[in-house]
Scaffold this motif. Structure first.
Motif, mmCIF file in Angstrom:
data_model
loop_
_atom_site.group_PDB
_atom_site.id
_atom_site.type_symbol
_atom_site.label_atom_id
_atom_site.label_comp_id
_atom_site.label_asym_id
_atom_site.label_seq_id
_atom_site.Cartn_x
_atom_site.Cartn_y
_atom_site.Cartn_z
ATOM 1 N N MET A 118 0.816 -1.197 0.000
ATOM 2 C CA MET A 118 0.000 0.000 0.000
ATOM 3 C C MET A 118 0.851 1.248 0.000
ATOM 4 O O MET A 118 0.572 2.219 -0.687
ATOM 5 C CB MET A 118 -0.944 -0.004 1.199
ATOM 6 C CG MET A 118 -2.283 -0.628 0.897
ATOM 7 S SD MET A 118 -3.495 -0.346 2.182
ATOM 8 C CE MET A 118 -3.339 -1.857 3.090
ATOM 9 N N ALA A 119 1.897 1.235 0.803
ATOM 10 C CA ALA A 119 2.759 2.416 0.898
ATOM 11 C C ALA A 119 3.395 2.754 -0.441
ATOM 12 O O ALA A 119 3.548 3.928 -0.795
ATOM 13 C CB ALA A 119 3.839 2.183 1.956
ATOM 14 N N ALA A 120 3.759 1.733 -1.211
ATOM 15 C CA ALA A 120 4.398 1.981 -2.497
ATOM 16 C C ALA A 120 3.430 2.605 -3.491
ATOM 17 O O ALA A 120 3.817 3.416 -4.331
ATOM 18 C CB ALA A 120 4.956 0.674 -3.056
ATOM 19 N N ALA A 121 2.147 2.244 -3.413
ATOM 20 C CA ALA A 121 1.161 2.763 -4.358
ATOM 21 C C ALA A 121 0.676 4.152 -3.988
ATOM 22 O O ALA A 121 0.188 4.891 -4.851
ATOM 23 C CB ALA A 121 -0.029 1.805 -4.426
ATOM 24 N N ARG A 122 0.800 4.528 -2.725
ATOM 25 C CA ARG A 122 0.218 5.781 -2.247
ATOM 26 C C ARG A 122 0.631 7.008 -3.059
ATOM 27 O O ARG A 122 -0.239 7.776 -3.502
ATOM 28 C CB ARG A 122 0.579 5.992 -0.773
ATOM 29 C CG ARG A 122 -0.017 7.268 -0.205
ATOM 30 C CD ARG A 122 0.561 7.640 1.135
ATOM 31 N NE ARG A 122 -0.119 8.801 1.679
ATOM 32 C CZ ARG A 122 0.104 10.035 1.298
ATOM 33 N NH1 ARG A 122 0.999 10.294 0.352
ATOM 34 N NH2 ARG A 122 -0.566 11.058 1.819
ATOM 35 N N PRO A 123 1.929 7.255 -3.262
ATOM 36 C CA PRO A 123 2.310 8.490 -3.953
ATOM 37 C C PRO A 123 1.707 8.614 -5.344
ATOM 38 O O PRO A 123 1.246 9.686 -5.735
ATOM 39 C CB PRO A 123 3.838 8.405 -4.006
ATOM 40 C CG PRO A 123 4.215 7.491 -2.893
ATOM 41 C CD PRO A 123 3.109 6.492 -2.834
ATOM 42 N N ARG A 124 1.701 7.524 -6.103
ATOM 43 C CA ARG A 124 1.164 7.586 -7.455
ATOM 44 C C ARG A 124 -0.329 7.884 -7.436
ATOM 45 O O ARG A 124 -0.827 8.681 -8.221
ATOM 46 C CB ARG A 124 1.420 6.263 -8.190
ATOM 47 C CG ARG A 124 2.884 5.904 -8.334
ATOM 48 C CD ARG A 124 3.088 4.796 -9.350
ATOM 49 N NE ARG A 124 2.357 3.576 -9.042
ATOM 50 C CZ ARG A 124 2.821 2.608 -8.259
ATOM 51 N NH1 ARG A 124 4.008 2.733 -7.685
ATOM 52 N NH2 ARG A 124 2.110 1.515 -8.041
ATOM 53 N N ILE A 125 -1.051 7.227 -6.534
ATOM 54 C CA ILE A 125 -2.501 7.391 -6.488
ATOM 55 C C ILE A 125 -2.877 8.771 -5.973
ATOM 56 O O ILE A 125 -3.754 9.444 -6.533
ATOM 57 C CB ILE A 125 -3.125 6.279 -5.633
ATOM 58 C CG1 ILE A 125 -2.925 4.930 -6.332
ATOM 59 C CG2 ILE A 125 -4.605 6.545 -5.379
ATOM 60 C CD1 ILE A 125 -3.353 3.731 -5.514
ATOM 61 N N VAL A 126 -2.228 9.225 -4.913
ATOM 62 C CA VAL A 126 -2.517 10.562 -4.396
ATOM 63 C C VAL A 126 -2.200 11.621 -5.449
ATOM 64 O O VAL A 126 -2.959 12.581 -5.634
ATOM 65 C CB VAL A 126 -1.721 10.833 -3.098
ATOM 66 C CG1 VAL A 126 -1.817 12.297 -2.699
ATOM 67 C CG2 VAL A 126 -2.260 9.955 -1.969
ATOM 68 N N ALA A 131 -6.212 -8.776 -3.252
ATOM 69 C CA ALA A 131 -6.341 -8.185 -4.585
ATOM 70 C C ALA A 131 -5.261 -8.728 -5.510
ATOM 71 O O ALA A 131 -4.101 -8.874 -5.114
ATOM 72 C CB ALA A 131 -6.242 -6.669 -4.497
ATOM 73 N N ARG A 132 -5.654 -9.047 -6.754
ATOM 74 C CA ARG A 132 -4.657 -9.493 -7.729
ATOM 75 C C ARG A 132 -3.720 -8.345 -8.115
ATOM 76 O O ARG A 132 -2.543 -8.561 -8.365
ATOM 77 C CB ARG A 132 -5.355 -10.046 -8.977
ATOM 78 C CG ARG A 132 -5.980 -11.420 -8.773
ATOM 79 C CD ARG A 132 -6.611 -11.918 -10.035
ATOM 80 N NE ARG A 132 -7.738 -11.074 -10.454
ATOM 81 C CZ ARG A 132 -8.443 -11.267 -11.556
ATOM 82 N NH1 ARG A 132 -8.146 -12.271 -12.363
ATOM 83 N NH2 ARG A 132 -9.447 -10.466 -11.853
ATOM 84 N N ASP A 133 -4.263 -7.145 -8.180
ATOM 85 C CA ASP A 133 -3.466 -5.956 -8.485
ATOM 86 C C ASP A 133 -3.780 -4.909 -7.418
ATOM 87 O O ASP A 133 -4.711 -4.114 -7.560
ATOM 88 C CB ASP A 133 -3.819 -5.425 -9.881
ATOM 89 C CG ASP A 133 -2.879 -4.314 -10.322
ATOM 90 O OD1 ASP A 133 -2.294 -3.652 -9.448
ATOM 91 O OD2 ASP A 133 -2.725 -4.120 -11.540
ATOM 92 N N PRO A 134 -3.027 -4.889 -6.310
ATOM 93 C CA PRO A 134 -3.347 -3.987 -5.198
ATOM 94 C C PRO A 134 -3.417 -2.515 -5.603
ATOM 95 O O PRO A 134 -4.297 -1.780 -5.141
ATOM 96 C CB PRO A 134 -2.205 -4.244 -4.199
ATOM 97 C CG PRO A 134 -1.747 -5.628 -4.501
ATOM 98 C CD PRO A 134 -1.893 -5.780 -5.981
ATOM 99 N N ALA A 135 -2.486 -2.064 -6.456
ATOM 100 C CA ALA A 135 -2.484 -0.653 -6.840
ATOM 101 C C ALA A 135 -3.757 -0.295 -7.597
ATOM 102 O O ALA A 135 -4.360 0.761 -7.360
ATOM 103 C CB ALA A 135 -1.250 -0.348 -7.692
#
Length: 408
Positions: A1-9, A42-46
């Motif tokens: 989750m932490a790795a995806a946060r910056p891109r999503i935010v 999830a298969r793709d968490p991001a």
């Protein structure tokens, strides 16, 4: 989750033009994921987080519209190319780069630009940012809050500015990347939430170097990050204890990154516009020369720190300069250089200051003072690998103190 946060935010902020909404939507999505993924990961968490965060952002906008007495719901926005790509396993970095430039807008106070970017784009906690900038947590929170309000009130556009407008933002952008990388470098074992920044800042600094090949400070930062990452394989021993730079095995350093950094630094020098990051990169390069010569050129490093101090007289430079002077002129000289910093509260709350003082005191056979400095460093929550190193030094200083006392 932490790795995806910056891109999503970053993508949410660009879509909805609201930093608080973007952060809140991701937090809600992450909380939902903790529940949903227990039953079916999830298969793709991001991609899962992106869809959930987007839904929550839309719902929040609709509720806000109702509160504002709107007569109809907001329509479902059409997906933009950026929003489609964010769900891919390797989304493009443009949204993060865009948001970095937004947060480094010249309308914001200089001291707020990097802090806001690191909070929003990198997700660093207010407490961690306060430690990074050597200020109190309440002051840092106030700084970030003011910056967000300024962006909202000024209608700052969420778009990468034209190249002609980059110079006024570039130093803040580079400072952001520099501090973000420092957070990852702090933990030799890469075990905390800042760990992803090591690879990400290596990549982003390279992207900027490609975009701005005529900016020497951009090239220098890219070189600096490569020089520092080249040492990563040698920073831990077999027991998970941090290994200080002077004790590292140069055979473990990554020659590919050293070579890449050397090319970048040479290109920066050829442009003939010196700056602080070029001096910093040169200091890293001097340390790395031990791989070829077998000895650290402390005299050269001390001269470089003297030059750096003239253009960047911050605490980090002063502490590192004191250490280098201790190597050249003896530990007493190093301790004298540190003495002027002892009365500053923000310095007393900075772990590297105490670690440097402990080493200089031990080198001067002042073992009681070394133990006190090590105790102060250990109270400041070092990462596990550094804690083991400090405890090891504590044991060595305690034994040396016992040997130095006369027998009764």
């Amino acid at each position: 989750m932490a790795a995806a946060r910056p891109r999503i935010v970053a993508a949410l902020a660009a879509r909805f033009r609201d930093l608080d909404l973007a952060e809140d939507a991701f937090s809600d999505a992450a909380a939902a994921a903790l529940v949903a993924w227990r039953q079916q990961p999830a298969r793709d968490p991001a991609a899962w987080l992106w869809r959930a965060a987007m839904r929550r952002a839309i719902d929040a906008r609709r509720k806000a519209a109702v509160r504002d007495r709107a007569q109809h719901d907001l329509p479902q926005p059409e997906a933009t190319p950026e929003e489609i790509l964010i769900a891919a396993r390797e989304p493009i970095p443009d949204e993060r780069l865009r948001l970095i430039f937004v947060c480094c807008h010249p309308a914001l106070a200089p001291e707020s630009r990097a802090a806001l970017t690191l909070k929003v784009v990198c997700g660093l906690s207010t407490e961690r940012l306060a430690r990074a900038f050597l200020v109190g947590a309440p002051a840092m929170l106030q700084r970030i809050t003011r910056a967000k309000r300024k962006i909202q009130a000024a209608g700052v556009p969420f778009a990468i500015p034209e190249p002609s407008d980059w110079p006024e933002r570039l130093d803040a952008v580079l400072s952001t990347l520099e501090v973000a990388y420092a957070q990852a470098f702090e933990d030799a074992a890469l075990t905390d939430d800042a760990a992803p920044f090591a690879a990400e800042m290596l990549r982003l600094s390279g992207v900027l170097a490609e975009i701005l090949p005529q900016e020497p400070e951009v090239l220098a930062l890219a070189a600096l990050v490569r020089f520092a990452e080249a040492r990563r394989p040698a920073r831990l021993d077999g027991c998970g204890v941090m290994v200080p730079l002077e004790d590292q095995d140069p055979a473990l350093w990554r020659r590919d990154l050293i070579a890449d950094g050397a090319v970048l630094l040479e290109r920066a020098a050829e442009l003939g516009r010196p700056g602080p990051r070029q001096v910093q990169a040169a200091i890293h390069a001097a340390h790395l020369s031990r791989a070829e010569t077998g000895a650290t050129p402390w005299i050269e490093i001390t001269k470089l720190y003297d030059a750096l101090l003239a253009v960047r007289a911050d605490v980090v430079v002063q502490v590192n300069r004191a250490v280098s002077r201790g190597k050249v002129f003896g530990p007493g000289e190093g301790l004298s250089a540190l003495a002027g910093l002892a009365d500053e509260p923000r310095v007393r709350a900075w772990r590297p200051y105490h670690a440097a003082r402990a080493q200089l005191c031990a080198d001067a056979d002042h073992y009681e003072a070394a133990i006190q400095a090590l105790q102060a460093a250990l109270r400041l929550s070092p990462p596990p690998a550094e804690r083991r190193f400090l405890e090891q030094r504590m044991s060595e200083a305690t034994k040396a103190l016992g040997r130095s006392r006369p027998a009764r």
